[in-house]
Design a protein around this motif. Structure first.
Motif, PDB file in Angstrom:
ATOM      1  N   ASP A  61       1.199  31.202   9.078  1.00  0.00           N
ATOM      2  CA  ASP A  61      -0.072  31.046   9.778  1.00  0.00           C
ATOM      3  C   ASP A  61       0.132  31.438  11.229  1.00  0.00           C
ATOM      4  OD1 ASP A  61      -2.876  29.916  10.066  1.00  0.00           O
ATOM      5  OD2 ASP A  61      -1.772  28.734  11.542  1.00  0.00           O
ATOM      6  N   ALA A  88      -4.196  26.836  17.535  1.00  0.00           N
ATOM      7  CA  ALA A  88      -5.022  26.394  16.416  1.00  0.00           C
ATOM      8  C   ALA A  88      -6.433  26.049  16.867  1.00  0.00           C
ATOM      9  CB  ALA A  88      -4.384  25.177  15.736  1.00  0.00           C
ATOM     10  N   ILE A 119      -0.765  21.483  13.243  1.00  0.00           N
ATOM     11  CA  ILE A 119       0.469  22.265  13.315  1.00  0.00           C
ATOM     12  C   ILE A 119       1.643  21.297  13.294  1.00  0.00           C
ATOM     13  CG2 ILE A 119       1.882  23.805  14.725  1.00  0.00           C
ATOM     14  CD1 ILE A 119      -0.713  24.980  15.816  1.00  0.00           C
ATOM     15  N   GLU A 142      -3.620  21.700   6.656  1.00  0.00           N
ATOM     16  CA  GLU A 142      -5.075  21.718   6.658  1.00  0.00           C
ATOM     17  C   GLU A 142      -5.649  20.955   5.470  1.00  0.00           C
ATOM     18  OE1 GLU A 142      -5.760  25.904   6.638  1.00  0.00           O
ATOM     19  OE2 GLU A 142      -5.988  26.024   4.459  1.00  0.00           O
ATOM     20  N   ASP A 169      -7.547  30.643  11.160  1.00  0.00           N
ATOM     21  CA  ASP A 169      -7.320  29.341  10.547  1.00  0.00           C
ATOM     22  C   ASP A 169      -8.607  28.688  10.045  1.00  0.00           C
ATOM     23  OD1 ASP A 169      -8.481  28.514  12.917  1.00  0.00           O
ATOM     24  OD2 ASP A 169      -6.623  27.758  13.789  1.00  0.00           O
ATOM     25  N   SER A 177       0.981  25.909   5.065  1.00  0.00           N
ATOM     26  CA  SER A 177       1.507  27.272   5.090  1.00  0.00           C
ATOM     27  C   SER A 177       3.002  27.264   4.810  1.00  0.00           C
ATOM     28  CB  SER A 177       1.233  27.929   6.439  1.00  0.00           C
ATOM     29  OG  SER A 177       2.037  27.331   7.445  1.00  0.00           O
ATOM     30  N   ALA A 208       1.281  25.346   9.277  1.00  0.00           N
ATOM     31  CA  ALA A 208      -0.119  24.946   9.424  1.00  0.00           C
ATOM     32  C   ALA A 208      -0.433  23.922   8.348  1.00  0.00           C
ATOM     33  CB  ALA A 208      -1.032  26.154   9.284  1.00  0.00           C
ATOM     34  N   SER A 245      -1.626  30.838  13.911  1.00  0.00           N
ATOM     35  CA  SER A 245      -1.846  29.763  14.886  1.00  0.00           C
ATOM     36  C   SER A 245      -0.670  28.805  14.954  1.00  0.00           C
ATOM     37  CB  SER A 245      -3.129  29.002  14.544  1.00  0.00           C
ATOM     38  OG  SER A 245      -4.261  29.794  14.798  1.00  0.00           O
ATOM     39  N   ALA A 246       0.024  28.621  13.827  1.00  0.00           N
ATOM     40  CA  ALA A 246       1.176  27.724  13.844  1.00  0.00           C
ATOM     41  C   ALA A 246       2.271  28.264  14.746  1.00  0.00           C
ATOM     42  CB  ALA A 246       1.702  27.529  12.423  1.00  0.00           C
TER      43      ALA A 246
END
Length: 915
Positions: A421, A429, A322, A288, A396, A273, A286, A423-424
């Motif tokens: 993001d 997350a 993260i 992934e 996410d 992200s 983030a 969640s970050a």
């Protein structure tokens, strides 16, 4: 740096190009091995063979290297690929330099090169027949890239360990516009800026010649070819059709060894992200991995090397996908900068992903990246010139690249969207217990984090028609966003100017009122709490307002309702407000006998909050009012965790417990606070709002006068409208410096758990007192009944495992034998229903708010935060004997380790909607 060299040459090679290329890549080698190829002679010759002449020249030239090198050599009559590969392995060569080998088949030559780079993972420098021996080293490097950017990770790794060139030029073939934009981002991060040239090189059979021609045309003196960008089919094509072009090349070509598996139909890719650079926050990203069918997962543990402007900023590890990077890395950033994240470790060795970081120069408009096209276009039209449009991915489980592509298609003039993001920034997350229905609240919470870090926000735009609220941040629905074009641009709302960062975050967290002038006490003993409430009821002169969640039909409830009836009979106005579902009153035609009886008394009125009639929605089931507040004459209040019933108001020594006693007979540990002072009027107004919402008649709320010295703030949370209590709890955890004490037995919201782990990592002592949802006694014997509660215990404890593993101290609440108990019980392990958090000796939070997802997002709560060191000291003194008498959890304890499997399984499989 490359230290051990092997130079492969033949009799027809000119030494100068080989030496120029070798000295450029290894200016101070540790060893050099000369591997010469000489044809067999059928008759004696008077002159030395050409290969020995070249060898002599090479040996003479090696003496000019600045650092003395260990030079060895061997001569062979022909190129045996197997024997040569074994020599490379035996010598531990890190760089193999292959001359033109004019006496060898071009296909055999390229076969050796590919075998070394693809299978043996060796750097190979191919020096063609037309390479010059007098090039100025280090001026300009060319990089060949696959259209999808594969291979840049290897380039990044190479550039990290070598002196940076003056200029870098990227050469690629048939890059689509979208992929070209991604290549631009990665290239800028690696230092390929104004000199970038994306060449369209047509055809597949002559790409080696095309790249060489393009490199020559661009003035390149070294061409890097990352073989991560070469799949097996293209390697075969190069061997069949490109071998002669490589042998005849004009530009030396360094093949970087393959570090990734060969490309396949189901190839995984990596994504990162974007992030913001703000004065008071670390940029958070983030990280992934996206695989088959766009399945998103966390990359394997490894190091992330971050590149910006051609230089590596440093290496960091991600935690559950993260990465929080040091602010100091980005202190120079103004506006938007390109980054490249190089992954190393596991299957992701040297893979690269693009990202951007923004130091805002204008206010932000924060948008849910799942918005439909029309509101996105409206935002771009109305605010694209005056604000940074910053998008936030809320789930996410959805690939970042999918969101970026959809945003580009929806708003063609947008360019590359800046995508954060959620969640970050929230550190939740992969939290499966966070449902889609609370995304609007989470988006506002991201905004609060950014504002706390120094960002200026015009507005937050959620895709939901119900929008969360905060007095300092404007929120807009999609319909409201559509009205912006043609209207004046809104200004950011003023944010409170608190010199103390802790107080500023607390104010932003709840938008609550902080006032002095209070007298405050607390009560942990159930029996004394009961007598205190009864005394307050008996002393009431004008009004008694009681808001409760659960109302049991038992003797304790009867004791209270009789006291309320007596008060009503003497003229006190009694208003009792209960949750319609959990009090069993008003939903689906049910009537609670105790409440039905009270409602018949003159001056007493009972109302139920949010009754259910038909098939309820998820929001109707979960969005309940969990507050427990008692108000007497608008002069004193009790903010508590106690419901109306025996478990909450019965002392432990008041029950003659036996081994055959039902689990329901075991009292619980709970806590409430008695409050007098100005905040009582605020609580009264909150009760009035709920009362009128339940169709009760309004009444006047007089002001409550100051009565004491204590300062406090009241935090009121309304489910699906805000997250005031959660953000207040997080602020207390984040600002703790020495000690945190938590009393609660609900499954920790993952974000709260992660915050506790972070507190431990910065040296805070974290202590948690939890109870047994299914009470037990002695050495683990359970009271009869409530077997399903044992599973709930495993779930609660599964969320404590990481806190304990990080060094937290956890206690299972235990009571010593009481005179009224059967002696064989020994210690009893009851449930803990109290909700207490003590931050250092700075602040204490207590009330109705648990530490789970239901309290955080769904249910309405009331919490009192007392800012007073002596008060914090008194509550810690009251908790110390409870901690000392409880069972301290040892990670090595046999019983705790035995239950690890159950905890882990329940933690993975607990129904997320239960919370």
């Amino acid at each position: 740096m490359l230290q051990r060299l092997l130079i492969l040459f033949d009799a027809g090679s000119a030494p100068a190009p080989l030496l120029t290329a070798a000295r450029r890549l290894a200016p101070a080698p540790a060893s050099i091995h000369l591997y010469g190829l000489a044809p067999e002679r059928s008759e004696p010759e008077t002159d030395p063979p050409p290969c020995l002449t070249v060898l002599a020249h090479l040996q003479e030239a090696t003496r000019d290297w600045p650092v003395p090198a260990d030079v060895s050599h061997q001569l062979e009559t022909h190129l045996d690929v197997g024997a040569f590969t074994r020599t490379v392995a035996q010598l531990g060569s890190e760089l193999v330099i292959v001359g033109p080998l004019l006496g060898t088949s071009p296909r055999a030559r390229v076969g050796v090169i590919l075998a070394l780079t693809l299978r043996e993972h060796i750097h190979v420098l191919s020096v063609g027949a037309h390479c010059q021996g007098t090039q100025a080293p280090g001026a300009r490097i060319g990089i060949t890239l696959a259209p999808d950017g594969r291979g840049l990770g290897s380039v990044a790794a190479f550039l990290t360990g070598h002196a940076r060139p003056v200029e870098l030029i990227a050469l690629t073939s048939e890059a689509s516009p979208d992929r070209a934009g991604e290549l631009q981002t990665l290239s800028r991060a690696l230092g390929i800026t104004e000199t970038l040239r994306v060449e369209t090189l047509e055809g597949t059979t002559d790409q080696a010649e095309a790249f060489d021609s393009a490199a020559l045309r661009c003035g390149v003196d070294l061409l890097l070819v990352p073989t991560d960008a070469v799949d097996d089919l293209h390697a075969l094509s190069l061997g069949l059709f490109g071998a002669r072009a490589m042998q005849e090349a004009h530009v030396p070509t360094l093949l970087l060894p393959r570090t990734l598996p060969a490309a396949s139909l189901f190839e995984e890719r990596y994504s990162v992200s974007d992030a913001l650079v703000l004065p008071g926050l670390e940029p958070r990203f983030a990280v992934e991995r996206v695989g088959f069918l766009s399945n998103v997962s966390v990359p394997e543990p490894g190091v992330l090397t971050v590149f910006e402007g051609g230089a590596p900023l440093g290496g960091a590890r991600h935690q559950d996908g993260i990465a929080a990077l040091p602010s100091a890395w980005f202190s120079h950033v103004r506006g938007e900068h390109s980054l490249a994240f190089a992954f190393t470790g596991g299957a992701a060795a040297r893979e690269l992903a693009p990202s951007h970081v923004l130091a805002p120069e204008r206010p932000l408009l924060l948008l849910d990246s799942g918005l439909d096209q029309a509101p996105l276009e409206a935002a771009f039209s109305a605010l694209g010139e005056v604000a940074h449009l910053v998008f936030v991915r809320m789930r996410d489980s959805e690939p970042l690249d999918m969101h970026r592509e959809r945003l580009r298609r929806s708003v063609p003039g947008l360019g590359r969207p800046l995508l954060l993001d959620a969640s970050a920034w929230l550190d939740d997350a992969r939290a499966e217990d966070i449902p889609r229905q609370v995304d609007a609240q989470r988006l506002l919470r991201v905004a609060k984090r950014l504002v706390a870090g120094g960002a200026r926000l015009i507005a937050v735009v959620t895709r939901d028609e119900h929008k969360p609220r905060n007095p300092f941040i404007r929120t807009l629905t999609p319909d409201e966003l559509l009205l912006l074009p043609g209207n004046p641009v809104p200004e950011p709302l003023p944010v409170p100017e608190e010199p103390d960062p802790f107080f500023r975050e607390l104010t932003l967290a709840g938008g609550d009122v902080y006032l002095g002038g209070h007298a405050i006490d607390f009560e942990l003993d159930n029996a004394r709490a009961r007598e205190s409430v009864l005394a307050a009821i008996d002393g009431a002169r004008s009004t008694i307002h009681w808001q409760c969640y659960i109302v049991e039909d038992d003797a304790i409830t009867t004791c209270f309702t009789e006291a309320l009836e007596r008060a009503a009979m003497r003229g006190v106005r009694v208003r009792l407000l209960v949750d319609a579902v959990y009090s069993g009153h008003g939903s689906f035609g049910a009537m609670n006998p105790a409440l039905a009886s009270l409602s018949k008394v003159p001056n007493a009125e009972v109302r139920a909050i949010a009754p259910l009639t038909g098939v309820p929605s998820l929001a109707e089931l979960k969005q309940r009012n969990h507050r427990k507040v008692i108000l007497i004459d608008t002069e004193q209040a009790i903010i508590t965790g106690r419901n109306l019933g025996a478990p909450y108001y019965t002392g432990f020594d008041e029950v003659p417990l036996q081994r055959t006693s039902s689990y329901r007979e075991v009292p619980w540990l709970d806590c409430g606070a008695r409050l007098a002072g100005p905040l009582v009027s605020v609580l009264e107004s909150a009760f009035l709002a709920e009362w009128t919402r339940a169709e009760g008649q309004p009444y006047p709320v007089p002001p409550a006068a100051p009565v004491g010295p204590l300062p406090a703030r009241l935090v009121l949370h309304e489910g699906l409208a805000d997250t005031h209590t959660l953000d207040t709890q997080l602020a207390l955890i984040r600002h703790a410096r020495s000690r945190l004490v938590i009393v609660n037995t609900f499954p920790l919201l993952l974000e709260l758990r992660n915050a506790l782990v972070a507190a431990l990592q910065r040296g805070v002592r974290v202590e948690v007192l939890f109870g047994s949802v299914r009470p037990h006694y002695g050495q683990g014997s359970y009271f009869p009944g409530g077997a399903i509660r044992e599973v709930a215990d495993w779930y609660v404890r599964s969320r404590l495992d990481e806190v304990i593993a990080a060094g937290g101290v956890a206690y299972e609440f235990a009571r010593p034998p009481a005179p009224t108990w059967e002696p064989e019980l020994e210690r009893v392990f009851p449930h803990v229903h109290a909700k207490i958090m003590v931050c250092d000796t700075t602040a204490v939070a207590l009330g109705s708010a648990n530490l789970d997802v239901t309290a955080a997002y769904w249910e309405s709560e009331a919490m009192l935060v007392v800012h007073d060191a002596p008060f914090a000291g008194r509550i810690l003194s009251a908790l110390e004997p409870l901690l000392a008498g409880s069972r301290r959890i040892d990670r090595e304890d046999g019983q705790w380790r035995t239950e690890a499997g159950q905890r882990a399984w329940v933690g993975r499989n607990w129904p997320s909607l239960i919370g």
